[in-house]
Design a protein around this motif. Structure first.
Motif, short mmCIF file in Angstrom:
data_model
loop_
_atom_site.label_atom_id
_atom_site.label_comp_id
_atom_site.label_asym_id
_atom_site.label_seq_id
_atom_site.Cartn_x
_atom_site.Cartn_y
_atom_site.Cartn_z
N VAL A 118 0.85 -1.20 0.00
CA VAL A 118 0.00 0.00 0.00
C VAL A 118 0.88 1.25 0.00
CG1 VAL A 118 -1.83 1.25 1.23
CG2 VAL A 118 -1.64 -1.23 1.46
N ASP A 119 0.51 2.20 -0.83
CA ASP A 119 1.18 3.50 -0.74
C ASP A 119 0.16 4.59 -1.04
OD1 ASP A 119 4.49 4.06 -0.70
OD2 ASP A 119 3.23 5.78 -1.22
N ILE A 120 0.42 5.78 -0.51
CA ILE A 120 -0.49 6.89 -0.79
C ILE A 120 -0.19 7.52 -2.15
CG2 ILE A 120 -1.36 7.72 1.44
CD1 ILE A 120 1.15 9.40 1.72
N GLU A 137 1.22 6.94 -8.31
CA GLU A 137 2.22 6.61 -9.34
C GLU A 137 3.10 5.44 -8.91
OE1 GLU A 137 2.26 10.25 -8.27
OE2 GLU A 137 0.45 10.05 -9.48
N LYS A 138 3.42 5.40 -7.61
CA LYS A 138 4.25 4.29 -7.11
C LYS A 138 3.49 2.98 -7.23
CE LYS A 138 7.37 6.43 -3.78
NZ LYS A 138 8.05 6.31 -2.51
N VAL A 139 2.22 3.05 -6.84
CA VAL A 139 1.38 1.85 -6.88
C VAL A 139 1.24 1.34 -8.32
CG1 VAL A 139 -1.05 1.14 -6.57
CG2 VAL A 139 0.15 2.38 -4.75
N GLY A 147 7.87 6.22 6.08
CA GLY A 147 9.06 6.98 6.47
C GLY A 147 8.92 7.62 7.86
N THR A 148 10.06 7.79 8.52
CA THR A 148 10.09 8.51 9.81
C THR A 148 11.20 9.57 9.71
OG1 THR A 148 11.47 6.69 10.64
CG2 THR A 148 9.17 6.70 11.31
N PRO A 149 10.96 10.61 8.92
CA PRO A 149 12.02 11.60 8.68
C PRO A 149 12.32 12.45 9.91
CG PRO A 149 9.94 12.28 7.64
CD PRO A 149 9.68 10.94 8.25
N ARG A 198 20.66 -3.23 4.48
CA ARG A 198 21.50 -2.15 3.96
C ARG A 198 21.06 -1.85 2.54
NH1 ARG A 198 26.86 -5.54 4.18
NH2 ARG A 198 25.27 -7.02 3.55
N GLU A 199 20.87 -0.58 2.22
CA GLU A 199 20.56 -0.25 0.83
C GLU A 199 21.72 -0.70 -0.03
OE1 GLU A 199 19.23 3.77 0.16
OE2 GLU A 199 17.84 3.63 1.83
N GLY A 200 21.39 -1.18 -1.22
CA GLY A 200 22.43 -1.69 -2.12
C GLY A 200 22.60 -3.20 -1.95
N PRO A 210 22.33 9.23 9.81
CA PRO A 210 22.23 10.62 10.27
C PRO A 210 20.89 10.89 10.97
CG PRO A 210 22.94 10.53 7.96
CD PRO A 210 22.52 9.15 8.35
N LYS A 211 19.82 10.44 10.34
CA LYS A 211 18.48 10.72 10.89
C LYS A 211 18.27 9.98 12.21
CE LYS A 211 15.03 7.95 8.95
NZ LYS A 211 14.42 7.21 10.04
N ASP A 212 18.71 8.73 12.29
CA ASP A 212 18.41 7.95 13.49
C ASP A 212 19.26 8.39 14.68
OD1 ASP A 212 16.58 6.65 11.95
OD2 ASP A 212 17.77 4.84 11.66
P1 NAD Z 1 10.76 5.81 2.02
O1 NAD Z 1 10.59 7.24 2.26
O2 NAD Z 1 11.62 5.32 0.90
O3 NAD Z 1 9.32 5.13 1.84
C1 NAD Z 1 8.23 5.37 2.66
C2 NAD Z 1 6.96 5.21 1.84
O4 NAD Z 1 5.84 5.31 2.69
C3 NAD Z 1 6.78 6.24 0.73
O5 NAD Z 1 6.60 5.58 -0.51
C4 NAD Z 1 5.51 6.99 1.15
O6 NAD Z 1 4.74 7.44 0.05
C5 NAD Z 1 4.78 5.93 1.95
N1 NAD Z 1 3.75 6.43 2.86
C6 NAD Z 1 3.77 7.50 3.67
N2 NAD Z 1 2.63 7.61 4.35
C7 NAD Z 1 1.85 6.58 3.98
C8 NAD Z 1 0.55 6.14 4.34
N3 NAD Z 1 -0.21 6.78 5.23
N4 NAD Z 1 0.06 5.05 3.73
C9 NAD Z 1 0.79 4.38 2.82
N5 NAD Z 1 2.02 4.74 2.44
C10 NAD Z 1 2.56 5.82 3.02
O7 NAD Z 1 11.29 5.20 3.40
P2 NAD Z 1 12.27 3.95 3.65
O8 NAD Z 1 13.68 4.31 3.33
O9 NAD Z 1 11.68 2.72 3.03
O10 NAD Z 1 12.18 3.84 5.24
C11 NAD Z 1 10.99 3.44 5.86
C12 NAD Z 1 11.29 3.23 7.34
O11 NAD Z 1 12.24 2.16 7.50
C13 NAD Z 1 11.92 4.44 8.03
O12 NAD Z 1 11.48 4.50 9.35
C14 NAD Z 1 13.40 4.13 8.00
O13 NAD Z 1 14.11 4.76 9.02
C15 NAD Z 1 13.39 2.62 8.21
N6 NAD Z 1 14.56 1.92 7.66
C16 NAD Z 1 15.07 2.28 6.45
C17 NAD Z 1 16.16 1.58 5.94
C18 NAD Z 1 16.75 1.98 4.61
O14 NAD Z 1 17.85 1.49 4.32
N7 NAD Z 1 16.12 2.79 3.80
C19 NAD Z 1 16.72 0.50 6.65
C20 NAD Z 1 16.14 0.15 7.87
C21 NAD Z 1 15.06 0.86 8.37
#
Ligand code: NAD
Length: 437
Positions: free
Chosen positions: A29-31, A34-36, A85-87, A160-162, A268-270
């Motif tokens: 699910v995403d809001i 376009e992603k969906v 996301g948790t920015p 880990r990304e990548g 950085p964010k965490d």
């Molecule tokens: P991201 O920003 O890439 O993706 C988050 C998605 O959530 C977006 O597509 C957004 O449109 C969607 N979204 C927001 N509100 C919504 C809602 N109400 N309903 C449905 N969709 C919704 O984020 P990410 O990098 O995948 O990170 C997600 C979480 O995982 C964060 O808390 C991050 O800290 C954690 N995390 C990330 C990584 C990483 O490597 N990216 C690794 C471990 C943990």
């Protein structure tokens, strides 16, 4: 098992595709429509090795689909993962807006539901969030009770990304933070075929394990960067020092690679969110604050070198290889390249860049203020100096390409080149923690 994943970014889409791949029935699910739509057409919206291929395979076998309809997804599922996301907010504290909205939406969708379901938070959230924010909102909007009517878990993600698909499929450990045993048992069933250790604990401990892991890794990076800077002054190669200390089993060799600091969406964010979360309680986490400030300084190490070499940088043509925060990713969030480029733009440099995956994301940040090249050759052509800002494999064997440059100077922010080889071809080499004779 029937699963839904709320939020289809790096974590959500990888989790969805991997869980589908091991035989589950997944709804993403995403809001963002376009992603969906892209997911349903088999286009991975992010770059991750094998992600698109696996997405297409599982779409074809009807194990995954995407929707914007939360109710449809929740009704469909035994387990609902929250991976939105948790920015950071402006003050660097965690922004729980997406978590709050998602909890309300799931709560509403649970209202008319009679089957037991587990809601599992996968997003990184500060300790106490699942108990104090997610559960109250789920209960308020569903009119139901956690534990009695639905289960709750907190399952931190360590990919880990990548390397996300590999990491998801081969985790070092699975942490199950559980509201109660019934909730945790459901998650354990989902991961029963994974052979790694599983640690079951309470919700806030699971949340803290994620922060402590990232804070430790960030500290290790800032530590080796500090050692590297000292090594440079003392005319010692930091890589040999890292090798030497890494042989100590208590230290281990991983994450001891000196460079231009950490970036990306997590460290950085965490670390900042953890600092902010206790600052409010009157405790000053001095070590973590220093880790962050060392990192900011380290990002500008290449610029410091440039200043030492040239003094005035005006009109210098700088080639930057690597824009993403690290190789094999298109993610530009907090990438060291951003700090470097912003600094060089202020100094009125001409900047030509190359990154095989992150260029589109970089365009959103820099627009037409820098040049985006199609390949390494184009990027190096006529440059006074080259900065390596990400450790892509393709940058490791570029020795014959330095001929294209006007000035034969390389600033290796990732220590991926061999200084001896550079010397043989008369390329002046500067590397983090490397002392030139
Ligand atoms: P991201 O920003 O890439 O993706 C988050 C998605 O959530 C977006 O597509 C957004 O449109 C969607 N979204 C927001 N509100 C919504 C809602 N109400 N309903 C449905 N969709 C919704 O984020 P990410 O990098 O995948 O990170 C997600 C979480 O995982 C964060 O808390 C991050 O800290 C954690 N995390 C990330 C990584 C990483 O490597 N990216 C690794 C471990 C943990």
């Amino acid at each position: 098992m029937k699963i839904s994943i709320i939020g289809t970014g790096y974590v959500g889409l990888v989790t969805g595709v991997c869980l589908a791949d091991i035989g589950n029935d997944v709804v993403c699910v995403d809001i963002i429509k376009e992603k969906v739509d892209a997911i349903n057409k088999g286009t991975a919206i992010i770059y991750e090795d094998n992600l698109e291929q696996n997405l297409r395979k599982n779409l074809k076998e009807n194990r995954i689909r995407a929707t914007t309809d939360m109710e449809d997804a929740v009704m469909h599922s035994d387990v609902i993962f929250i991976s939105v996301g948790t920015p950071s907010r402006e003050n660097k504290a965690i922004d729980l807006g997406f978590i709050e909205n998602t909890s309300c939406e799931i709560g509403k969708a649970l209202k008319n539901e009679t089957n037991y379901k587990v809601i599992a938070v996968k997003s990184t959230v500060v300790p106490g969030t699942t108990e104090n924010v997610v559960i109250p909102l789920l209960e308020e909007f569903s009119g139901k009770k956690a534990g009695r009517d639905f289960g709750v878990c907190m399952i931190p993600e360590f990919l880990r990304e990548g390397r996300a698909i590999y990491d998801f499929m081969n985790p070092d450990r699975i942490i199950i933070g559980e509201y109660d045993k019934k909730s945790g048992d459901k998650i354990l069933e989902l991961f029963k075929n994974f052979s790694c250790p599983v640690l079951r604990t309470n919700l806030r401990t699971a949340e803290m394990i994620k922060y402590a892991s990232n804070a430790f890794l960030a500290t290790k990076i800032s530590f080796i960067n500090e050692i590297a800077n000292i090594c440079e002054i003392k005319e010692i190669d930091a890589n040999k020092v890292a090798e030497g200390i890494g042989l100590d089993k208590r230290i281990n060799p991983h994450f001891l690679h000196a460079g231009i600091g950490f970036g990306g969406s997590c460290f950085p964010k965490d670390v900042s969110a953890l600092i902010a979360s206790v600052d409010e309680n009157g405790y000053e986490p001095k070590l973590l604050k220093e880790v962050m400030s060392l990192n900011e300084r380290q990002k500008l190490w290449p610029v410091k070198k440039l200043k030492e070499i040239f003094g005035d940088l005006k009109n210098k043509k700088i080639a930057i290889l690597g824009l993403a925060f690290k190789r094999d990713s298109d993610d530009m969030r907090e990438a060291p390249s951003i700090s470097i480029i912003n600094f060089l733009l202020k100094e009125k440099c001409m900047i030509q860049t190359y990154d095989s995956k992150a260029t589109e994301n970089a365009k959103k940040i820099f627009g037409n203020r820098i040049d985006y090249c199609k390949n390494i050759d184009e990027c190096l052509k006529g440059a006074d100096v080259c900065i390596i800002a990400a450790d892509w494999d393709e940058f490791k064997e570029i020795y014959d390409k330095f001929e294209l440059m006007k000035g034969k100077i390389v600033i290796d922010g990732k220590r991926i080149l061999n200084p001896e080889k550079c010397k043989e071809i008369n390329v002046k080499y500067y590397g983090v923690g490397y002392k030139n004779e």
